[in-house]
Motif scaffolding. Sequence first.
Motif, PDB file in Angstrom:
ATOM      1  N   HIS A  52       0.668  -1.134   0.175  1.00 33.14           N
ATOM      2  CA  HIS A  52      -0.344  -0.370  -0.256  1.00 33.14           C
ATOM      3  C   HIS A  52       1.101   1.065   0.475  1.00 33.14           C
ATOM      4  CE1 HIS A  52       0.199   0.408   4.248  1.00 33.14           C
ATOM      5  NE2 HIS A  52      -0.141   1.252   4.391  1.00 33.14           N
ATOM      6  N   ASN A  53       0.676   2.150  -0.141  1.00 33.52           N
ATOM      7  CA  ASN A  53       1.100   3.854  -0.696  1.00 33.52           C
ATOM      8  C   ASN A  53       0.816   4.508   0.724  1.00 33.52           C
ATOM      9  OD1 ASN A  53      -1.387   3.971  -1.159  1.00 33.52           O
ATOM     10  ND2 ASN A  53      -0.865   5.728  -2.989  1.00 33.52           N
ATOM     11  N   HIS A  54       1.389   5.745   1.152  1.00 35.81           N
ATOM     12  CA  HIS A  54       1.445   6.833   1.768  1.00 35.81           C
ATOM     13  C   HIS A  54       1.757   7.981   1.340  1.00 35.81           C
ATOM     14  CE1 HIS A  54       2.120   4.762   5.995  1.00 35.81           C
ATOM     15  NE2 HIS A  54       1.382   4.653   5.573  1.00 35.81           N
ATOM     16  N   PRO A  55       0.455   8.685   0.808  1.00 32.85           N
ATOM     17  CA  PRO A  55       0.959   9.359  -1.277  1.00 32.85           C
ATOM     18  C   PRO A  55       1.562  10.492  -0.136  1.00 32.85           C
ATOM     19  CG  PRO A  55      -1.484   9.273  -0.968  1.00 32.85           C
ATOM     20  CD  PRO A  55      -1.224   8.351   0.096  1.00 32.85           C
ATOM     21  N   GLY A  56       2.810  11.662  -0.552  1.00 32.92           N
ATOM     22  CA  GLY A  56       3.090  12.412  -0.044  1.00 32.92           C
ATOM     23  C   GLY A  56       3.643  12.557   1.190  1.00 32.92           C
ATOM     24  N   GLY A  57       3.923  11.436   1.917  1.00 33.66           N
ATOM     25  CA  GLY A  57       4.257  10.377   3.002  1.00 33.66           C
ATOM     26  C   GLY A  57       5.093  10.020   3.359  1.00 33.66           C
ATOM     27  N   THR A  58       4.874   9.954   4.779  1.00 31.54           N
ATOM     28  CA  THR A  58       6.958   9.160   5.195  1.00 31.54           C
ATOM     29  C   THR A  58       6.133   6.641   4.869  1.00 31.54           C
ATOM     30  OG1 THR A  58       8.314   7.929   6.873  1.00 31.54           O
ATOM     31  CG2 THR A  58       6.162   8.929   7.167  1.00 31.54           C
ATOM     32  N   PRO A  59       7.113   6.310   4.578  1.00 27.76           N
ATOM     33  CA  PRO A  59       7.029   5.130   4.647  1.00 27.76           C
ATOM     34  C   PRO A  59       6.903   4.804   5.786  1.00 27.76           C
ATOM     35  CG  PRO A  59       9.293   5.660   3.757  1.00 27.76           C
ATOM     36  CD  PRO A  59       8.816   6.629   3.833  1.00 27.76           C
ATOM     37  N   LEU A  60       7.118   5.108   6.435  1.00 30.03           N
ATOM     38  CA  LEU A  60       7.418   4.334   7.761  1.00 30.03           C
ATOM     39  C   LEU A  60       5.689   3.846   8.647  1.00 30.03           C
ATOM     40  CD1 LEU A  60       9.758   6.785  10.170  1.00 30.03           C
ATOM     41  CD2 LEU A  60      10.143   4.523   8.847  1.00 30.03           C
TER      42      LEU A  60
END
Length: 185
Positions: free
Chosen positions: A131-139
């Motif tokens: 899944h993705n975190h649009p515009g955020g951190t991958p943590l």
Amino acid sequence: MMRGVAHPGKCGGIFRKEEAMQDHKNSVEELAVNAGAGAYVGIIRLQMVRERECLYGGQKLSDPADAVGFVRPIFTLADREMMVVVSVSGGMEPLAVEVVAVGGVDSCYVDMKNLFKHVILNNAGNIICFHNHPGGTPLPSSEDKKITEKIRKAGRLLDIRLLDHIILCDNCYYSFSREGAFDYD
């Protein structure tokens, strides 16, 4: 009702596919007409349809970087969170890819039945979730950790192994397996 006897004079005493399908349709209609009093029961037929195929080069998904390279194009233009599941063979080759959930800008509801449906239909023994975190951190957030554990537990019940859950951002990713966030059992 579908009958086990052949129709004389038709295809040398053997059912043709069209006749068998018509008999099946007639038996379903008879069931509906002769149901009598009582509750309604749905009559369903499950059929898997291959939407299309893509050439992926035959590479095995042997590490998180390979897996990310395989699915990255799906997430390229995503402006919302999405959950993607890749069904993986025992030989670590991708069998199928499905977007199983699309959410908002900072969350995505994932239904376990929907997530595992395509995996079961593909006879896969392993999955990798993304899944993705649009515009955020991958943590991973606490919710990401909870859904990962929920997927692992559901997979255990079905004998389907969660190989990894990977969170993607624009130019980086977080791999639960690489970071040691869970062990294989």
